[in-house]
Design a protein around this motif. Structure first.
Motif, PDB file in Angstrom:
ATOM      1  N   PRO A 141      -6.233 -25.867  -2.692  1.00 30.06           N
ATOM      2  CA  PRO A 141      -7.422 -25.060  -2.425  1.00 30.06           C
ATOM      3  C   PRO A 141      -7.162 -24.001  -1.353  1.00 30.06           C
ATOM      4  O   PRO A 141      -6.416 -24.247  -0.405  1.00 30.06           O
ATOM      5  CB  PRO A 141      -8.448 -26.077  -1.924  1.00 30.06           C
TER       6      PRO A 141
ATOM      7  N   GLU B 140     -11.494 -21.951  -8.348  1.00 26.12           N
ATOM      8  CA  GLU B 140     -11.636 -23.243  -7.676  1.00 26.12           C
ATOM      9  C   GLU B 140     -13.095 -23.614  -7.424  1.00 26.12           C
ATOM     10  O   GLU B 140     -13.436 -24.789  -7.309  1.00 26.12           O
ATOM     11  CB  GLU B 140     -10.913 -23.203  -6.322  1.00 26.12           C
ATOM     12  N   ASN B 141     -13.956 -22.576  -7.336  1.00 29.17           N
ATOM     13  CA  ASN B 141     -15.368 -22.811  -7.023  1.00 29.17           C
ATOM     14  C   ASN B 141     -16.233 -22.023  -8.005  1.00 29.17           C
ATOM     15  O   ASN B 141     -16.761 -20.952  -7.667  1.00 29.17           O
ATOM     16  CB  ASN B 141     -15.681 -22.365  -5.583  1.00 29.17           C
TER      17      ASN B 141
ATOM     18  N   SER C  34     -19.157 -22.146  -9.074  1.00 29.04           N
ATOM     19  CA  SER C  34     -20.555 -21.800  -8.777  1.00 29.04           C
ATOM     20  C   SER C  34     -20.673 -20.679  -7.745  1.00 29.04           C
ATOM     21  O   SER C  34     -21.769 -20.176  -7.489  1.00 29.04           O
ATOM     22  CB  SER C  34     -21.301 -23.039  -8.256  1.00 29.04           C
ATOM     23  N   ALA C  35     -19.566 -20.281  -7.134  1.00 32.77           N
ATOM     24  CA  ALA C  35     -19.627 -19.267  -6.072  1.00 32.77           C
ATOM     25  C   ALA C  35     -20.034 -17.905  -6.642  1.00 32.77           C
ATOM     26  O   ALA C  35     -19.649 -17.547  -7.761  1.00 32.77           O
ATOM     27  CB  ALA C  35     -18.275 -19.163  -5.377  1.00 32.77           C
TER      28      ALA C  35
ATOM     29  N   ILE D 237     -22.608 -21.152  -2.616  1.00 30.73           N
ATOM     30  CA  ILE D 237     -21.494 -20.476  -1.933  1.00 30.73           C
ATOM     31  C   ILE D 237     -21.589 -18.985  -2.257  1.00 30.73           C
ATOM     32  O   ILE D 237     -21.711 -18.600  -3.429  1.00 30.73           O
ATOM     33  CB  ILE D 237     -20.132 -21.004  -2.431  1.00 30.73           C
TER      34      ILE D 237
ATOM     35  N   VAL E 245     -15.158 -25.546   1.716  1.00 34.71           N
ATOM     36  CA  VAL E 245     -16.561 -25.329   1.347  1.00 34.71           C
ATOM     37  C   VAL E 245     -17.108 -26.582   0.672  1.00 34.71           C
ATOM     38  O   VAL E 245     -16.356 -27.409   0.158  1.00 34.71           O
ATOM     39  CB  VAL E 245     -16.718 -24.121   0.390  1.00 34.71           C
ATOM     40  N   ASN E 246     -18.433 -26.712   0.715  1.00 30.91           N
ATOM     41  CA  ASN E 246     -19.103 -27.826   0.056  1.00 30.91           C
ATOM     42  C   ASN E 246     -19.529 -27.365  -1.339  1.00 30.91           C
ATOM     43  O   ASN E 246     -20.382 -26.492  -1.474  1.00 30.91           O
ATOM     44  CB  ASN E 246     -20.324 -28.241   0.898  1.00 30.91           C
ATOM     45  N   GLN E 247     -18.915 -27.974  -2.368  1.00 34.68           N
ATOM     46  CA  GLN E 247     -19.174 -27.536  -3.750  1.00 34.68           C
ATOM     47  C   GLN E 247     -20.616 -27.780  -4.177  1.00 34.68           C
ATOM     48  O   GLN E 247     -21.095 -27.188  -5.151  1.00 34.68           O
ATOM     49  CB  GLN E 247     -18.248 -28.308  -4.705  1.00 34.68           C
ATOM     50  N   ASN E 248     -21.323 -28.664  -3.466  1.00 35.73           N
ATOM     51  CA  ASN E 248     -22.681 -29.028  -3.889  1.00 35.73           C
ATOM     52  C   ASN E 248     -23.752 -28.085  -3.334  1.00 35.73           C
ATOM     53  O   ASN E 248     -24.934 -28.265  -3.610  1.00 35.73           O
ATOM     54  CB  ASN E 248     -22.998 -30.460  -3.457  1.00 35.73           C
TER      55      ASN E 248
END
Lengths: 265, 642
Positions: free
Chosen positions: B468, B532-533, B535-536, B491, B485-488
């Motif tokens: 990451p 990697e994220n 939802s960002a 972002i 970062v917190n994926q939940n």
């Protein structure tokens, strides 16, 4: 009623004794003319009432806010003694016969300013100039802009929520802002980053148009020591009008902008 | 205070002439002239009234054995009076006559416990004000007087009232002040030399020298003030002698000039007993009589002896070389290292610097970094190191460092990683071995191999790598910190180049939606970060559309209703809630109970469409809070109902 009136070079001092109680004042008192008239009318009770403006101020504040108190002539905000510039403002407001509420709002906003040094800077500005506030307690200041109504200097800023860089448009009604942390906080630095506003005399030396703007006292960051404290750096202001003369009174006409309109906490 | 004799010699006179002693001109004009000289003898009338009446007040407390403070009320534009109040012996009419109408009369010449002796100070206010008042209570009688001048300029005391009272003995002096006075700042500097507990200014203790930092106590009566550590307005520019609560500025620096060449910024404040030095009738300076010269010489010798004793005593109780060094250094800062006597600790001479090649990283001392709002580090190498730096707790000393010279990039990264768990470190020094023995024998050090073995995480400041991406995430403080970062939670990412133009808007966003994580990331790393994220969202994707959707979803119908009405509506809501138009009552309810931070956030993007002027044009030109009855009648006349 007994009294002693001493006059010299257009300056007068008065001591009045009524039932063993003495009151004193001089011709710089805000209600001097009324006091003199009461002296001629032999109205001692009215003189005592007029001389004691601290009590009158206390009564007015009691009606509009619980946060300002006046005791023995000492003005406190939330229990802390306020700067003398604010006390002077109270007297100016009373001298002009204005409602005390705008000033109470102004004081609340001053103490919302998150930085003590910024507040102290602001007090220096207030002390140095006969300033004006408006009905919602914002400070009236002035800004010189180019003939097209844009900022004299270039830089980044947010105009009505839109991020821009360059000569920022300062249309009437616009809100201009930038990050507080990007505004130069050090008052000893003369020319630096920040949104600059100032006195009418200062603003009129810049550009061809002078704007009347309103600043929430909370948004004042610093008052540079150069230019005789005539300018201040803020992180937000709203353009009210293009003008040709400064506002001469303590209280400006009502504003249609309430700062909590876009920034409620 | 007992009067000081100005002539202390002897006389052997054989002239045998006809002696005519000096006398005073007793004519009305002569008296008026002499009295005006005695009244107008102050070059600083404002300071004179502060000094004379407050010392009178404290004298009265001392004589009456009263321990509570005297009370000063400072002038302001609401109450333009200087008021000085004591609770001491009080005064009756006879006392008042003596104090306020007779020059040269004093009630205090039998004791050195109190200040007064000249019989002049009580009249000082008429050099400043055209008239002032005194209310004095003694033994159940309250007397009120006004002091003014007659047309010849002669002072006049007028008793305006006497009556019986149950109030405590004491005196209150009320002096009207001019609009352009400097009394407040003079009060601040005058009472600075008083003892805590002796005076209240506007119901509070003012700043006292003895309660503040920024000075070194030499002995019970002498302090050295370090101007460098003080606010500009509390700095002093002379050596000061304080006698009877009055600070007398000496000419130049009789104490510190000789004592401390290098510590030029220091000055002394010395408290002396009553009568120790001479002063002119206006008490505005020191009179350099033989008495004063003798006292200054005595104080000087006493101060030097006290310093030597203090240093010896503190060195004797030092438990280690660093401890002893700190004692030596702290006194060096006070009086100048060169002025310290030759000293040793356990037989070793004190050293200011040692010669030793080394590398260094000075944390946060580098060029200002506009984007991160922080300073970088200053790196380099040098051949001389300050001993006090070696002994400083915030210095990290690395030994067995193989390559003395400017630290390499790899070394700096490893040191930075090490410092993440050692946040107190302000300077890192690299040596092959630590110099300065025996002073530094027990100083904590770390071997370079410990730091060089640290593994730098992949991708941390380097290209390529796997795993990451470590990113900078905005903290509540407004700073960015490298952390996962917190994926939940939401972002939002943006580039460092974009940051400066949106920073203020970001403040609004995180204030209204604290769960949003703001990530600062170079554009070249966005693609990988989004992989990697998933939802960002990029800033432009998030603000304002998505942001406002979330804000709106958290608002009630009433709050949305409120947000759609302009400020004039809102300002009138409270007053006009009783009108027929239910809009005002609904707005008033939200104004009192609604989540106004959400409303503010919503309005930041979507402005109100309901303008009070459209519905009720006349209200647009009325001040809120005024003419409420008329306004309600007006609304009721216009309002047609839903």
């Amino acid at each position: 009623m007994r009294y002693n009136l001493v006059s010299e070079d257009n300056f007068q001092t008065l001591t009045v004794v009524i039932d063993g109680k003495m009151v004193q004042c001089d011709s710089t008192h805000p209600y001097w003319e009324a006091i003199r008239q009461s002296l001629m009318d032999n109205d001692g009770d009215n003189i005592v009432r007029l001389v004691d403006i601290a009590t009158q101020a206390a009564l007015q504040f009691e009606r509009v806010t619980e946060r300002v108190s006046v005791n023995n002539g000492i003005v406190r905000f939330d229990g802390d003694v306020v700067d003398n510039s604010l006390t002077n403002a109270i007297v100016r407001s009373m001298r002009e016969g204005q409602d005390i509420k705008p000033l109470a709002l102004f004081m609340e906003k001053v103490y919302q300013n998150p930085n003590r040094h910024s507040r102290d800077n602001l007090f220096t500005w207030l002390k140095t100039h006969d300033f004006t506030i408006n009905a919602v307690g914002n400070l009236i200041a002035y800004k010189g802009v180019t003939g097209s109504g844009a900022s004299w200097h270039t830089g980044p800023g947010i105009v009505n929520g839109r991020h821009m860089v360059g000569h920022l448009p300062n249309d009437v009604g616009s809100v201009i802002e930038m990050a507080r942390s990007d505004v130069q906080h050090d008052p000893s630095v003369g020319c630096s980053t920040g949104l600059h506003v100032g006195t009418y005399d200062y603003a009129s030396t810049f550009g061809s148009i002078v704007l009347k703007v309103e600043v929430n006292p909370r948004d004042v960051v610093s008052v540079p020591t150069d230019c005789l404290w005539a300018k201040m750096r803020v992180c937000r202001y709203r353009v009210l009008a293009r003008i040709e003369n400064p506002v001469a009174t303590f209280l400006d006409e009502p504003s249609d902008w309430d700062d909590d309109w876009d920034f409620e906490n | 205070m007992r009067p000081i004799r100005t002539f202390e010699g002897t006389i052997d006179n054989t002239l045998d002439g006809y002696e005519i002693e000096f006398s005073l001109d007793d004519s009305p004009q002569g008296r008026a002239h002499l009295m005006s000289l005695m009244t107008d003898l102050y070059s600083d009338p404002e300071m004179a009234v502060i000094r004379e009446y407050s010392t009178n007040a404290i004298d009265s407390h001392i004589e009456a054995g009263v321990t509570r403070p005297i009370e000063i009320t400072t002038p302001n534009s609401l109450s333009p009076y200087l008021v000085i109040k004591d609770f001491g012996l009080g005064l009756n009419i006879n006392d008042l006559e003596k104090v306020y109408s007779k020059y040269g009369a004093s009630t205090k010449r039998d004791s050195d416990a109190v200040n007064g002796t000249l019989g002049l100070g009580g009249k000082s206010a008429i050099t400043y004000a055209k008239q002032f008042s005194v209310v004095a209570i003694k033994d159940g009688i309250k007397s009120s007087i006004v002091v003014t001048r007659n047309l010849d300029g002669i002072g006049v005391m007028e008793v305006v009232d006497t009556r019986s009272t149950t109030e405590h003995n004491g005196v209150e002096i009320k002096i009207p002040v001019r609009e352009d006075n400097n009394i407040n700042s003079k009060i601040e500097s005058f009472f600075y030399y008083w003892a805590p507990g002796t005076v209240l200014v506007d119901e509070r203790e003012p700043s006292f020298l003895m309660s503040e930092d920024g000075h070194t106590k030499i002995n019970d009566t002498t302090f050295i003030i370090n101007n460098k550590t003080r606010q500009y307005n509390t700095r002093i520019s002379h050596d000061i002698i304080v006698m009877g609560n009055v600070a007398y500025a000496t000419k130049g620096k009789p104490f510190t000039e000789e004592l401390s060449e290098s510590a030029w910024h220091n000055h002394t404040v010395t408290f002396v007993p009553m009568g120790a030095i001479s002063f002119p009738p206006n008490r505005e300076s020191v009179s350099y009589t033989p008495r004063t010269e003798r006292e200054i010489a005595r104080l000087m010798a006493e101060m030097k002896a006290s310093i030597a004793t203090s240093v010896d005593k503190q060195l004797a109780s030092a438990v280690s070389y660093p401890d002893a060094y700190r004692v030596w250094k702290s006194w060096g800062n006070v009086i100048g290292v060169k002025n310290l006597p030759e000293m040793t600790y356990k037989g070793h001479k004190f050293l200011r610097v040692v010669d030793k090649d080394h590398s260094f990283i000075n944390i946060g001392a580098g060029r200002y970094n506009y984007r991160s709002q922080t300073s970088g580090n200053l790196n380099g190498h040098s051949g001389i190191v300050d001993m006090s730096t070696l002994l400083d707790d915030t210095t990290l000393i690395v030994t067995d460092y193989p390559n003395i010279g400017p630290p390499t990039g790899g070394s700096k990264r490893k040191v930075n990683q090490y410092l993440e768990s050692h946040s107190n470190v302000s300077l890192v020094l690299f040596f092959d071995r630590i110099p300065g023995s025996p002073w530094t024998d027990n100083v904590p050090t770390i071997k370079w191999e410990t730091i060089s073995s640290i593994k730098i995480a992949n991708g941390n400041g380097t290209r390529g790598g796997s795993g990451p991406i470590p990113v900078l995430v905005r903290q509540d403080s407004g700073h960015f910190v490298e952390m996962p970062v917190n994926q939940n939670e939401p972002i939002v990412y943006l580039s460092p180049a974009d940051w400066s133009s949106v920073v203020y808007t970001v403040e609004h966003v995180v204030r209204s939606l604290p769960e949003v994580q703001i990530v600062q990331l170079g554009r070249n790393r966005w693609e990988k970060f989004v992989r990697e994220n998933p939802s960002a969202l990029a800033w432009n994707e998030y603000y304002p559309t998505e942001y406002n959707r979330v804000v709106k979803s958290r608002m009630t119908e009433d709050e949305l209703f409120y947000a759609d009405h302009d400020i004039d509506y809102r300002n009138e809501a409270n007053d006009l809630a009783g009108s027929n138009d239910p809009t005002f009552a609904r707005l008033d309810k939200v104004r009192k109970n609604g989540e106004r931070h959400l409303i503010g956030a919503y309005n930041r993007v979507k402005v109100p469409t309901k303008d009070l002027g459209q519905e009720y044009p006349l209200l647009k030109y009325q001040n809120p809070g005024k003419n409420v009855t008329h306004k309600i009648k007006y609304i009721n006349a216009i309002y047609k109902g839903e």
